[in-house]
Design an enzyme around this catalytic site. Structure first.
Site, short mmCIF file in Angstrom:
data_model
loop_
_atom_site.label_atom_id
_atom_site.label_comp_id
_atom_site.label_asym_id
_atom_site.label_seq_id
_atom_site.Cartn_x
_atom_site.Cartn_y
_atom_site.Cartn_z
N GLU A 91 0.81 -1.21 0.00
CA GLU A 91 0.00 0.00 0.00
C GLU A 91 0.85 1.26 0.00
O GLU A 91 0.55 2.23 -0.71
CB GLU A 91 -0.95 0.00 1.20
CG GLU A 91 -1.96 -1.14 1.21
CD GLU A 91 -2.96 -1.07 0.06
OE1 GLU A 91 -3.04 -0.04 -0.63
OE2 GLU A 91 -3.69 -2.06 -0.13
N ASP A 234 -4.39 -9.83 -8.39
CA ASP A 234 -4.62 -8.98 -9.55
C ASP A 234 -3.37 -8.25 -10.02
O ASP A 234 -3.02 -8.27 -11.20
CB ASP A 234 -5.74 -7.98 -9.27
CG ASP A 234 -5.63 -7.28 -7.92
OD1 ASP A 234 -4.69 -7.60 -7.16
OD2 ASP A 234 -6.48 -6.43 -7.63
N GLU A 343 -19.28 -5.70 -4.61
CA GLU A 343 -17.92 -6.16 -4.38
C GLU A 343 -17.62 -7.48 -5.08
O GLU A 343 -16.50 -7.73 -5.52
CB GLU A 343 -17.66 -6.28 -2.87
CG GLU A 343 -16.26 -6.69 -2.49
CD GLU A 343 -15.20 -5.62 -2.74
OE1 GLU A 343 -14.01 -5.90 -2.51
OE2 GLU A 343 -15.57 -4.50 -3.18
N GLU A 368 -12.04 -0.43 -10.80
CA GLU A 368 -11.62 -1.41 -11.79
C GLU A 368 -12.50 -1.44 -13.03
O GLU A 368 -12.01 -1.67 -14.15
CB GLU A 368 -11.57 -2.81 -11.16
CG GLU A 368 -10.45 -2.98 -10.14
CD GLU A 368 -10.76 -2.37 -8.79
OE1 GLU A 368 -9.82 -2.12 -8.02
OE2 GLU A 368 -11.97 -2.13 -8.51
#
Length: 484
Positions: A91, A234, A343, A368
């Site tokens: 992050e 991902d 989600e 996304e």
């Protein structure tokens, strides 16, 4: 006003009104609470300013000059690094390092380069492991400063085609094949989602290890029982093709790894529902879960981005596959009452592209789906992607805007929004950026670029990290910093 192809006729007037309303919710230092300004911090070890740093390049691209100067001043004067908590390497890397570096490359302002280097030095201990593959968490208080940076760098080998891509040429003394920082995530975060059916790829066995929780000795593990193109997996796939593109198409190992992985995804995870919707399922313990997470909806854009460099006989197939997956993700939005996507959504019991339980019905301003709209628009110029993007803009305005910003909602199937009281930093960094250029809606980066001309951050010259921070392609004749 200019009217772009695929843009609803009333869009320019409406966008001007939205922009004049200001960049709502920008001013907070972490994940803003749009209703009461409570904070819910990013796992950044005590670092503040996630919202500010994550939105630096958005502010610059949207020519919000006053807000950008205010943000720059905060970085220079108030972004302190003397913290002592535990930070997620992933992050902090994608949001902080990525945000600072993209601001530097877009503006040339030295303060951003300096801060990126100083913060990067605090993260380097995570790479001080027997393998050079970093730990997922770095403790700023416990970790000792790495005094010999080059000694650490020598341990960071490229395992069959993928660099950690953490260190940056913005510093004269940090360099590894001249790859930019923030271009790839922490391996230790992504590995747990990778093995099992995708292990057909010849290099996959090399990645099948995990760190013990104590001394971080690599241990061969049995086949891990969950494979997903969504959360925790991902960015791994995304960065394979982006490492190839970022290297100005010289990193052939990363390219080969990407197409091998894509073939395995098609073989083991790709499905078509009875209703004709193409989706990427999840593999769990030898059984397919016929669901697709919102996070996995980036894959339409990824496949479109990689189609051009595939074998000639596969290019049309990949373009069509990208379009079909993106259509499915759009359906997850279109089939909700708010026209925002859940989600996760399932394909079973006669129900398709809908969440089947409340715990998966929320929307937290994720980017996304509009990310794939942006890439598909850039590749095809089919106006449907702008139309779908505009639907998202209207839904955000109707259900997510609050007095102080934008908030996630707890149930996309209810027209009476129950706000979750958080404005995620990636909303300003990603969702808004990728959609609206000449008449921008404040914030959404993917939305910003969806309605931009193609030379706004051309995909020939820029690669987006997984937080949508643009970093320049390493053209051999590049000066190291590009303009917008």
């Amino acid at each position: 006003m200019l009217r772009l192809q695929g843009m609803p006729q009333s869009l320019p007037r409406r966008l001007e009104g939205l922009r004049n309303g200001g960049l709502c919710g920008w001013g907070g230092k972490d994940k803003n609470d749009p209703r009461s300004h409570l904070r819910s911090s990013v796992p950044a070890g005590g670092l503040s300013g996630a919202t500010i740093i994550d939105s630096l390049d958005t502010l610059h691209l949207m020519e919000l000059k006053e807000e950008f100067q205010e943000a720059k001043a905060w970085v220079e004067e108030s972004f302190h690094l003397n913290v002592s908590g535990e930070a997620s390497l992933f992050e902090v890397n994608i949001r902080y390092i990525g945000g600072l570096l993209s601001a530097f490359y877009l503006t040339g302002e030295e303060v951003f380069r300096i801060k990126a280097i100083q913060l990067g030095e605090k993260l380097l201990p995570a790479f001080n492991t027997p393998t050079g593959i970093p730990k997922g968490v770095v403790n700023f208080k416990r970790e000792q400063r790495v005094r010999n940076i080059r000694k650490v760098l020598r341990k960071i080998d490229k395992p069959f085609g993928l660099y950690p891509n953490f260190l940056s040429p913005v510093s004269g003394n940090w360099m590894q094949r001249e790859y930019q920082a923030a271009a790839a995530p922490s391996f230790s975060r992504l590995l747990p989602s990778f093995p099992a059916p995708l292990c057909e790829a010849p290099w996959a066995e090399e990645l099948q290890f995990a760190f013990s929780s104590g001394d971080h000795v690599p241990v061969l593990s049995p086949l891990i029982d969950h494979v997903s193109v969504g959360g925790l997996g991902d960015s791994f796939y995304e960065y394979l093709i982006k490492s190839w593109l970022m290297s100005a198409k010289t990193d052939t190992e990363a390219k080969d790894m990407y197409y091998e992985a894509l073939e395995a995804i098609e073989t083991h995870l790709l499905n078509v529902s009875p209703g004709g919707l193409t989706y990427i399922a999840e593999w769990r313990g030898g059984i397919l879960d016929h669901k697709m997470g919102h996070l996995a909806c980036f894959s339409g854009g990824m496949i479109a981005l990689g189609a051009e460099d595939a074998k000639e006989e596969k290019r049309a197939h990949y373009r069509e596959l990208a379009a079909q997956i993106t259509k499915t993700c759009h359906e997850s939005y279109a089939r909700s009452d708010t026209k925002l996507g859940p989600e996760a959504f399932w394909f079973n019991s006669g129900r398709e592209a809908v969440a089947t339980q409340m715990s998966e019905s929320y929307y937290i301003l994720r980017p996304e789906v509009v990310e794939s709209y942006m890439y598909l628009w850039r590749q095809t110029h089919n106006p449907i992607y702008r139309e779908w993007g505009w639907e998202v803009v209207m839904a955000l305005e109707k259900y997510c805007r609050t007095e102080a910003g934008f908030s996630g909602i707890q149930d996309v199937y209810s027209k009476v929004p129950n706000h979750d009281n958080k404005q995620q930093t990636f909303f300003l960094a990603e969702t808004l950026k990728l959609c609206l250029a000449p008449h921008p809606l404040p914030g959404h980066r993917y939305l910003y670029l969806l309605f931009s001309e193609d030379d706004m951050l051309s995909l020939e010259d820029w690669v987006f990290n997984t937080e949508a921070h643009p970093l320049p392609v390493n053209h051999s004749d590049s000066s190291g910093r590009g303009g917008g």
